[in-house]
Write an enzyme that holds these catalytic residues in place. Structure first.
Site, PDB file in Angstrom:
ATOM      1  N   GLY A  15      13.362 -70.381  43.178  1.00  9.25           N
ATOM      2  CA  GLY A  15      13.475 -69.433  42.079  1.00  9.25           C
ATOM      3  C   GLY A  15      14.866 -68.840  42.044  1.00  9.25           C
TER       4      GLY A  15
ATOM      5  N   GLN B  89      21.370 -62.565  40.276  1.00  2.55           N
ATOM      6  CA  GLN B  89      21.924 -63.294  41.422  1.00  2.55           C
ATOM      7  C   GLN B  89      23.170 -64.086  41.051  1.00  2.55           C
ATOM      8  OE1 GLN B  89      17.861 -65.006  42.646  1.00  2.55           O
ATOM      9  NE2 GLN B  89      18.907 -64.664  44.580  1.00  2.55           N
TER      10      GLN B  89
ATOM     11  N   CYS C 169      15.813 -65.727  50.454  1.00  2.00           N
ATOM     12  CA  CYS C 169      16.459 -65.393  49.194  1.00  2.00           C
ATOM     13  C   CYS C 169      17.874 -65.957  49.208  1.00  2.00           C
ATOM     14  CB  CYS C 169      16.499 -63.871  49.035  1.00  2.00           C
ATOM     15  SG  CYS C 169      17.271 -63.334  47.509  1.00  2.00           S
ATOM     16  N   LEU C 170      18.263 -66.592  48.123  1.00  2.00           N
ATOM     17  CA  LEU C 170      19.609 -67.173  48.051  1.00  2.00           C
ATOM     18  C   LEU C 170      20.688 -66.100  48.210  1.00  2.00           C
ATOM     19  CD1 LEU C 170      19.162 -69.743  45.126  1.00  2.00           C
ATOM     20  CD2 LEU C 170      19.020 -70.152  47.583  1.00  2.00           C
TER      21      LEU C 170
ATOM     22  N   HIS D  33       8.713 -62.226  43.682  1.00  2.00           N
ATOM     23  CA  HIS D  33      10.031 -62.111  44.314  1.00  2.00           C
ATOM     24  C   HIS D  33      11.133 -62.035  43.244  1.00  2.00           C
ATOM     25  CE1 HIS D  33      13.051 -63.389  47.561  1.00  2.00           C
ATOM     26  NE2 HIS D  33      13.728 -63.492  46.424  1.00  2.00           N
ATOM     27  N   GLU D  34      11.066 -62.954  42.273  1.00  2.40           N
ATOM     28  CA  GLU D  34      12.119 -63.006  41.242  1.00  2.40           C
ATOM     29  C   GLU D  34      12.024 -61.811  40.291  1.00  2.40           C
ATOM     30  OE1 GLU D  34      14.435 -64.918  41.896  1.00  2.40           O
ATOM     31  OE2 GLU D  34      13.360 -66.204  43.283  1.00  2.40           O
TER      32      GLU D  34
ATOM     33  N   HIS E  45      13.779 -58.856  41.581  1.00  6.91           N
ATOM     34  CA  HIS E  45      15.240 -58.895  41.395  1.00  6.91           C
ATOM     35  C   HIS E  45      15.661 -58.201  40.100  1.00  6.91           C
ATOM     36  CE1 HIS E  45      17.036 -61.201  44.642  1.00  6.91           C
ATOM     37  NE2 HIS E  45      16.176 -62.182  44.516  1.00  6.91           N
TER      38      HIS E  45
HETATM   39 CO    CO Z   1      15.764 -63.639  45.895  1.00  7.50          CO
END
Ligand code: CO
Length: 152
Positions: free
Chosen positions: A34, A39, A79-80, A121-122, A125
């Site tokens: 995701g 991000q 998480c990226l 999760h997304e 953000h």
């Molecule tokens: Co993330």
């Protein structure tokens, strides 16, 4: 930027399409399940997920809202934006989301297990929330220590 509240998308134009394409490319390039717009430095209410193993289930969510959530599910998340850190987080097991697609059409999407995790999760953000915010106080302290070592 990752701590900002993102704004609603109002223009469903060619630029939005380009942004979504770039987001998908970034997500796949990093082997992510995701990616949320903040991000990549865009503070708008957009995220995408693909929890398949062969990049075959890309779903784009614009102005998403969780309209129902049930059950509980524990999954080790990463998480990226926090590279190489993973920890277990407890979230809802099944969520139903109402969102718009890149043309502005409203759709509903139901995700279970890993898909439900990715959505929650997304979506976090978009509200400036990171998965580490869901950790227990002790795990948060351990994360901070680990993070200081990484950035030292
Ligand atoms: Co993330």
């Amino acid at each position: 930027m990752l701590r900002e509240e993102c704004t609603e998308v109002t223009q469903f134009n060619k630029e939005l399409g380009t942004l979504l394409n770039n987001m998908a490319e970034t997500m796949y390039h990093n082997d992510g399940a995701g990616l949320a717009a903040p991000q990549i430095g865009v503070t708008q209410r957009i995220f995408l997920i693909d929890v398949s193993h062969d990049n075959s289930a890309l779903t784009e969510f614009i102005n998403p809202k969780i309209i129902s959530a049930e059950g509980s599910y524990v999954y080790e998340e990463g998480c990226l934006s926090i590279p190489s850190y993973r920890e277990k987080v407890k979230r809802s097991q099944k969520v139903t989301v109402e969102a718009q697609d890149r043309k502005g059409e409203v759709f509903h999407f139901q995700g279970e297990d890993v898909a439900a995790v990715a959505i929650q999760h997304e979506l976090d953000h978009l509200n400036g929330v990171l998965f580490i915010d869901h950790l227990s106080r002790i795990k948060k302290e351990l994360f901070k220590t680990w993070w200081k070592k990484q950035s030292a």
